[in-house]
Design a protein around this motif. Structure first.
Motif, mmCIF file in Angstrom:
data_model
loop_
_atom_site.group_PDB
_atom_site.id
_atom_site.type_symbol
_atom_site.label_atom_id
_atom_site.label_comp_id
_atom_site.label_asym_id
_atom_site.label_seq_id
_atom_site.Cartn_x
_atom_site.Cartn_y
_atom_site.Cartn_z
ATOM 1 N N UNK A 87 -30.620 26.570 72.641
ATOM 2 C CA UNK A 87 -29.436 25.608 72.726
ATOM 3 C C UNK A 87 -29.718 24.800 73.938
ATOM 4 N N UNK A 88 -30.930 24.664 74.585
ATOM 5 C CA UNK A 88 -31.080 23.654 75.424
ATOM 6 C C UNK A 88 -30.941 22.105 75.013
ATOM 7 N N UNK A 89 -30.903 21.850 73.734
ATOM 8 C CA UNK A 89 -30.919 21.045 73.117
ATOM 9 C C UNK A 89 -29.962 20.797 71.895
ATOM 10 N N UNK A 90 -29.387 19.632 71.538
ATOM 11 C CA UNK A 90 -28.474 19.869 70.196
ATOM 12 C C UNK A 90 -29.279 19.698 69.140
ATOM 13 N N UNK A 96 -29.438 19.947 61.058
ATOM 14 C CA UNK A 96 -28.053 20.823 60.867
ATOM 15 C C UNK A 96 -27.756 20.713 59.446
ATOM 16 N N UNK A 97 -27.859 19.597 58.643
ATOM 17 C CA UNK A 97 -27.745 19.412 57.328
ATOM 18 C C UNK A 97 -28.684 20.273 56.451
ATOM 19 N N UNK A 98 -29.826 20.411 56.867
ATOM 20 C CA UNK A 98 -30.782 21.037 56.150
ATOM 21 C C UNK A 98 -30.345 22.700 56.147
ATOM 22 N N UNK A 99 -30.093 23.264 57.232
ATOM 23 C CA UNK A 99 -29.859 24.699 57.430
ATOM 24 C C UNK A 99 -28.760 24.895 56.930
ATOM 25 N N UNK A 100 -27.613 24.281 57.398
ATOM 26 C CA UNK A 100 -26.174 24.681 56.856
ATOM 27 C C UNK A 100 -26.047 24.366 55.327
ATOM 28 N N UNK A 101 -26.580 23.343 54.805
ATOM 29 C CA UNK A 101 -26.517 23.094 53.408
ATOM 30 C C UNK A 101 -27.191 24.318 52.667
ATOM 31 N N UNK A 102 -28.433 24.413 52.873
ATOM 32 C CA UNK A 102 -28.918 25.575 52.075
ATOM 33 C C UNK A 102 -28.504 27.130 52.304
ATOM 34 N N UNK A 142 -32.276 31.451 70.982
ATOM 35 C CA UNK A 142 -33.501 31.275 69.948
ATOM 36 C C UNK A 142 -32.824 31.068 68.552
ATOM 37 N N UNK A 143 -33.267 30.135 67.982
ATOM 38 C CA UNK A 143 -32.938 29.708 66.400
ATOM 39 C C UNK A 143 -31.353 29.835 66.410
ATOM 40 N N UNK A 144 -30.544 29.063 67.201
ATOM 41 C CA UNK A 144 -29.287 29.211 67.305
ATOM 42 C C UNK A 144 -28.589 28.669 66.187
#
Length: 223
Positions: A87-90, A96-102, A142-144
């Motif tokens: 979470x140190x960077x957005x 976002x699309x790759x992770x949330x879509x799958x 980590x892996x947020x």
């Protein structure tokens, strides 16, 4: 198992091992992959194959049609991707699309395609989640993005259970597994994790609907 096993996202890792073990036990298995190379690996194990890319809504929308007439005793949504920044960077929009879509949207779009077929068999629909989804035990960021996607998946499955009372919908934690996603330091070999999850799945009852179950048989008591 009287009705077939459906494995969604089965071309490698945990999904491929589910196919291998259920085929070895004599089950009829229908498995999906997003390309012909993945389907070929599955056919070598004796599975019937369907080409489905869970990150593409148009591809998922045809799944019920491809499964027309089937009653599914056990469905497994195994497809998943990970991005590791903290979470140190957005997150980037692309990550976002790759992770949330799958991990979340693909599961939510697949669910109404498949859950009625599972309900017809009085079966179980399990979605691979993670201990990293548990909000009450977060040790770091980590892996947020991955954590967020799996927490969303847990909620989606718990909510959907109310609309499909004939099926038992659960999320399933495979543990930290030595795969391309889990890395070489994982505590469990793929074979052992899948063997354990198969054992857990044999003991699922309607009382487990909407819950997260761990590969060692524990039921999550907090989220």
């Amino acid at each position: 198992m009287a009705h077939p096993v459906l494995v969604i996202g089965a071309s490698r890792g945990i999904g491929l091992e589910f196919v291998r073990q259920y085929r070895a036990s004599g089950c009829r298995v229908i498995a999906t992959a997003r390309d012909e190379a993945g389907c070929a690996r599955l056919r070598e194990l004796g599975a019937e194959t369907l080409t489905v890319d869970v990150a593409q809504p148009a591809s998922v929308s045809g799944l019920a049609w491809q499964l027309d007439g089937e009653k599914i005793g056990l469905a497994l949504y195994v497809a998943g991707v990970i991005r590791r920044p903290n979470a140190l960077a957005p997150p980037t929009r692309e990550d976002f699309d790759a992770v949330m879509h799958t991990n979340a949207l693909g599961a939510m779009q697949t669910l109404p395609q498949v859950a009625p077929l599972v309900a017809d068999a009085g079966g179980v629909f399990a979605f691979l989640s993670s201990t990293m989804s548990l909000i009450g035990s977060v040790p770091d960021s980590r892996c947020w993005l991955y954590r967020t996607s799996k927490a969303a998946l847990n909620m989606a499955v718990a909510a959907a259970q109310h609309d499909y009372p004939g099926a038992t919908l659960i999320t399933l934690d495979p543990g930290w597994v030595r795969t391309d996603m889990g890395g070489e330091d994982g505590a469990l070999a793929v074979h052992d994790s899948v063997r354990n999850m198969c054992s857990v799945l044999e003991g699922v009852t309607p009382a487990d609907g909407g819950r997260l179950l761990h590969q060692d048989g524990r039921r999550a008591t907090h989220w």
